[in-house]
Scaffold this motif. Structure first.
Motif, mmCIF file in Angstrom:
data_model
loop_
_atom_site.group_PDB
_atom_site.id
_atom_site.type_symbol
_atom_site.label_atom_id
_atom_site.label_comp_id
_atom_site.label_asym_id
_atom_site.label_seq_id
_atom_site.Cartn_x
_atom_site.Cartn_y
_atom_site.Cartn_z
ATOM 1 N N SER A 11 0.855 -1.189 0.000
ATOM 2 C CA SER A 11 0.000 0.000 0.000
ATOM 3 C C SER A 11 0.888 1.235 0.000
ATOM 4 C CB SER A 11 -0.911 -0.016 1.226
ATOM 5 O OG SER A 11 -1.770 -1.131 1.175
ATOM 6 N N PRO A 12 0.373 2.355 -0.455
ATOM 7 C CA PRO A 12 1.201 3.569 -0.556
ATOM 8 C C PRO A 12 1.898 3.914 0.754
ATOM 9 C CG PRO A 12 -0.890 3.893 -1.665
ATOM 10 C CD PRO A 12 -0.990 2.569 -0.973
ATOM 11 N N GLY A 13 3.197 4.116 0.677
ATOM 12 C CA GLY A 13 3.965 4.505 1.847
ATOM 13 C C GLY A 13 4.215 3.395 2.847
ATOM 14 N N GLN A 14 3.888 2.182 2.463
ATOM 15 C CA GLN A 14 4.040 1.058 3.387
ATOM 16 C C GLN A 14 5.042 0.036 2.862
ATOM 17 O OE1 GLN A 14 2.310 1.036 6.351
ATOM 18 N NE2 GLN A 14 1.670 3.078 5.694
ATOM 19 N N GLY A 15 5.418 -0.871 3.744
ATOM 20 C CA GLY A 15 6.242 -1.987 3.322
ATOM 21 C C GLY A 15 5.384 -3.055 2.663
ATOM 22 N N LEU A 16 6.009 -4.140 2.264
ATOM 23 C CA LEU A 16 5.304 -5.217 1.586
ATOM 24 C C LEU A 16 4.696 -6.171 2.609
ATOM 25 C CD1 LEU A 16 7.473 -4.160 -0.540
ATOM 26 C CD2 LEU A 16 7.196 -6.394 -1.605
ATOM 27 N N GLN A 17 3.491 -6.625 2.301
ATOM 28 C CA GLN A 17 2.793 -7.572 3.164
ATOM 29 C C GLN A 17 2.480 -8.820 2.355
ATOM 30 O OE1 GLN A 17 -1.146 -6.354 4.348
ATOM 31 N NE2 GLN A 17 -1.240 -7.817 6.022
ATOM 32 N N LEU A 18 2.709 -9.975 2.952
ATOM 33 C CA LEU A 18 2.446 -11.229 2.251
ATOM 34 C C LEU A 18 0.948 -11.454 2.099
ATOM 35 C CD1 LEU A 18 3.716 -13.896 1.135
ATOM 36 C CD2 LEU A 18 3.195 -14.873 3.383
ATOM 37 N N LEU A 19 0.514 -11.746 0.864
ATOM 38 C CA LEU A 19 -0.883 -12.105 0.600
ATOM 39 C C LEU A 19 -1.076 -13.610 0.656
ATOM 40 C CD1 LEU A 19 -1.995 -9.902 -2.432
ATOM 41 C CD2 LEU A 19 -2.881 -9.803 -0.096
ATOM 42 N N LEU A 20 -0.187 -14.328 -0.002
ATOM 43 C CA LEU A 20 -0.281 -15.784 -0.037
ATOM 44 C C LEU A 20 1.014 -16.359 -0.567
ATOM 45 C CD1 LEU A 20 -0.689 -16.220 -3.300
ATOM 46 C CD2 LEU A 20 -3.073 -15.796 -2.768
ATOM 47 N N LYS A 21 1.140 -17.686 -0.405
ATOM 48 C CA LYS A 21 2.353 -18.367 -0.849
ATOM 49 C C LYS A 21 1.999 -19.757 -1.350
ATOM 50 C CE LYS A 21 3.438 -20.251 3.713
ATOM 51 N NZ LYS A 21 2.144 -19.916 4.318
ATOM 52 N N TYR A 22 2.856 -20.270 -2.227
ATOM 53 C CA TYR A 22 2.755 -21.649 -2.690
ATOM 54 C C TYR A 22 4.106 -22.313 -2.490
ATOM 55 C CZ TYR A 22 2.682 -25.718 -5.667
ATOM 56 O OH TYR A 22 2.796 -27.000 -6.135
ATOM 57 N N PHE A 23 4.091 -23.413 -1.738
ATOM 58 C CA PHE A 23 5.295 -24.205 -1.565
ATOM 59 C C PHE A 23 5.151 -25.568 -2.238
ATOM 60 C CE2 PHE A 23 6.927 -20.888 0.538
ATOM 61 C CZ PHE A 23 7.270 -20.944 1.884
ATOM 62 N N SER A 24 3.999 -26.202 -2.027
ATOM 63 C CA SER A 24 3.733 -27.507 -2.629
ATOM 64 C C SER A 24 2.273 -27.835 -2.387
ATOM 65 C CB SER A 24 4.633 -28.585 -2.016
ATOM 66 O OG SER A 24 4.338 -28.743 -0.644
ATOM 67 N N GLY A 25 1.821 -28.972 -2.958
ATOM 68 C CA GLY A 25 0.467 -29.430 -2.690
ATOM 69 C C GLY A 25 -0.559 -28.802 -3.613
#
Lengths: 115, 115
Positions: free
Chosen positions: A39-53
Motif C-alpha cells: 500500500s502507498p507509503g508502506q512496506g510489503l505484506q504477504l498475501l499468499l504463498k505456494y510451496f507444494s500441494g
C-alpha cells in the motif's frame, strides 16, 4: 537464474469487479511462489504463498492464486475488488539454496480501483 | 509483536554526506535482508545475513555501500559518500529461517533523498 515477469504495469478495475494479475516465472526446479501487496507509503505484506500441494492457494483479504506448472504462471485473483485493494502487487519466486533463502521480485502491478 | 522497525522513515541529505539506515528485525528471526526500491529498477536485494553473518552481498552496488549486523537485533546500511542516484526507498526484511524458503516480513522502509 530465476526471474519473474509481471506483464501488466497498471490495471484499472471498477469496484466490485473481478481482478486478475498475471505472473510468469522462470526457475529450474519446483518454485516457491509468493504474492505481496504494498500500500502507498508502506512496506510489503504477504498475501499468499505456494510451496507444494494444492495448486490453488487461498490468501488474506479474499485473494487466491493458482500455480500452473505447464504455463509457468502464478496468477492472482479476487472475485470482487474493494476500494481498499488499490495498491501495488508483487509476485516473487524463491530459491531453496544451501546458503539461505532469497526472493526475486517481479516489477509489480499497480492496481487502481474506480468507484 | 512490533514487526520490523526501521529508522529513520525519511532522510534528506546532500551529496557527499554519510547516511546510516537502521533496522531492528523481528525477535527470533534468523535472517535479515536489505532491499532497495526505485521506479527504474524495482525491488533489488542488496545483501542478506543469516545468524548475523553476511551471506550474499552481490547486490551491493558499490564500495560506497556497506552493511553490518553486530547482533541479532540490529543492522545498519551505510552509504558513504552518498550520491543523488542513491535516492530510493530502502527496505529491511527479516525471516524466521535461514534454510529453505520462508516468508519475509518487511519493515515500512526508509525513503532516502540525496540532493
Amino acid at each position: 537464474a530465476q526471474s519473474v515477469t509481471q506483464p501488466d504495469i497498471h490495471i484499472t478495475v471498477s469496484e466490485g469487479a473481478s481482478l486478475e494479475l498475471r505472473c510468469n516465472y522462470s526457475y529450474g526446479a519446483t518454485p516457491y511462489l509468493f504474492w505481496y501487496v504494498q500500500s502507498p507509503g508502506q512496506g510489503l505484506q504477504l498475501l499468499l504463498k505456494y510451496f507444494s500441494g494444492d495448486t490453488l492457494v487461498q490468501g488474506i483479504k479474499g485473494f487466491e492464486a493458482e500455480f500452473k506448472r505447464s504455463q509457468s504462471s502464478f496468477n492472482l485473483r479476487k472475485p470482487s475488488v474493494h476500494w481498499s485493494d488499490a495498491a501495488e502487487y508483487f509476485c516473487a519466486v524463491g530459491a531453496k539454496g544451501a546458503a539461505g533463502n532469497k526472493l526475486t521480485f517481479g516489477g509489480g502491478t499497480r492496481v487502481l480501483v474506480k468507484p | 509483536d512490533a514487526g520490523v522497525i526501521q529508522s529513520p522513515r525519511h532522510e534528506v541529505t546532500e551529496m557527499g554526506q554519510e547516511v546510516t539506515l537502521r533496522c531492528k528485525p523481528i525477535s527470533g528471526h534468523n535472517s535479515l535482508f536489505w532491499y532497495r526500491q526505485t521506479m527504474m529498477r524495482g525491488l533489488e536485494l542488496l545483501i542478506y545475513f543469516n545468524n548475523n553473518v553476511p551471506i550474499d552481498d552481490s547486490g551491493m552496488p558499490e564500495d560506497r555501500f556497506s552493511a553490518k549486523m553486530p547482533n541479532a537485533s540490529f543492522s545498519t546500511l551505510k552509504i558513504q559518500p552518498s550520491e543523488p542516484r542513491d535516492s530510493a526507498v530502502y527496505f529491511c526484511a527479516s525471516s524466521p529461517r535461514t534454510e529453505g524458503t520462508s516468508i519475509l516480513f518487511f519493515g515500512p522502509g526508509t525513503r532516502l533523498t540525496v540532493l
